[in-house]
Design a protein around this motif. Structure first.
Motif, mmCIF file in Angstrom:
data_model
loop_
_atom_site.group_PDB
_atom_site.id
_atom_site.type_symbol
_atom_site.label_atom_id
_atom_site.label_comp_id
_atom_site.label_asym_id
_atom_site.label_seq_id
_atom_site.Cartn_x
_atom_site.Cartn_y
_atom_site.Cartn_z
ATOM 1 N N LEU A 89 0.822 -1.210 0.000
ATOM 2 C CA LEU A 89 0.000 0.000 0.000
ATOM 3 C C LEU A 89 0.861 1.268 0.000
ATOM 4 N N GLY A 90 1.945 1.284 0.773
ATOM 5 C CA GLY A 90 2.833 2.450 0.797
ATOM 6 C C GLY A 90 3.472 2.705 -0.558
ATOM 7 N N THR A 91 3.966 1.659 -1.185
ATOM 8 C CA THR A 91 4.593 1.791 -2.506
ATOM 9 C C THR A 91 3.567 2.233 -3.548
ATOM 10 N N LEU A 92 2.367 1.650 -3.469
ATOM 11 C CA LEU A 92 1.319 2.039 -4.415
ATOM 12 C C LEU A 92 0.960 3.514 -4.243
ATOM 13 N N ASP A 93 0.921 3.963 -2.981
ATOM 14 C CA ASP A 93 0.580 5.367 -2.700
ATOM 15 C C ASP A 93 1.663 6.302 -3.235
ATOM 16 N N GLU A 94 2.923 5.922 -3.064
ATOM 17 C CA GLU A 94 4.025 6.751 -3.551
ATOM 18 C C GLU A 94 4.013 6.860 -5.074
ATOM 19 N N ASP A 95 3.666 5.767 -5.740
ATOM 20 C CA ASP A 95 3.666 5.753 -7.204
ATOM 21 C C ASP A 95 2.354 6.251 -7.800
ATOM 22 N N GLY A 96 1.394 6.603 -6.961
ATOM 23 C CA GLY A 96 0.107 7.071 -7.461
ATOM 24 C C GLY A 96 -0.728 5.946 -8.062
#
Length: 136
Positions: A89-96
């Motif tokens: 979820l954190g990586t997905l949030d950072e990458d939009g």
């Protein structure tokens, strides 16, 4: 068996009119088509001329699929995808790309609705006279 289901059971002494009423015209037509099939199990072909082209059309029965299994498998797949995306979820949030998770959750939620819809449709079809009933 309830009284309602008992009236659709074909008994040995039933006459042709009673059998036709209990089976329904669609089921009788299906049985007649099945009896006319080619010895290798291939259906009869009909040739249709449309314009200058001739098309060969086979009389085949539609698949007897109610969609419950398909919807269940699809819903499980969407649920597994949603759970698999949670650690990222954190990586997905950072990458939009949090929309990936929301898409999986929407697929899971709509799948649950679809399962219920298909179950109700299957049950309604089983209650129609002239349809084959499978006892689960």
């Amino acid at each position: 068996m309830s009284d309602n289901e008992d009236e659709w059971v074909i008994r040995e002494g039933d006459g042709p009119e009673t059998i036709e009423r209990k089976m329904g015209h669609r089921e009788i037509a299906r049985l007649e088509r099945a009896a006319r099939r080619h010895e290798f199990g291939r259906p009869e072909l009909t040739e249709l001329e449309i314009g200058s082209k001739t098309h060969r059309v086979a009389e085949v029965e539609p698949m007897d699929v109610d969609g419950v299994r398909t919807m269940t498998v699809g819903t499980i797949v969407w649920g597994v995808i949603a759970v698999a995306l949670l650690p990222f979820l954190g990586t997905l949030d950072e990458d939009g790309r949090t929309w990936w998770l929301w898409t999986a959750l929407a697929g899971f939620g709509l799948g649950l609705i679809g399962i219920e819809y298909c179950r109700r449709r299957r049950n309604a079809l089983r209650m129609q006279p002239g349809r084959r009933r499978r006892v689960d």
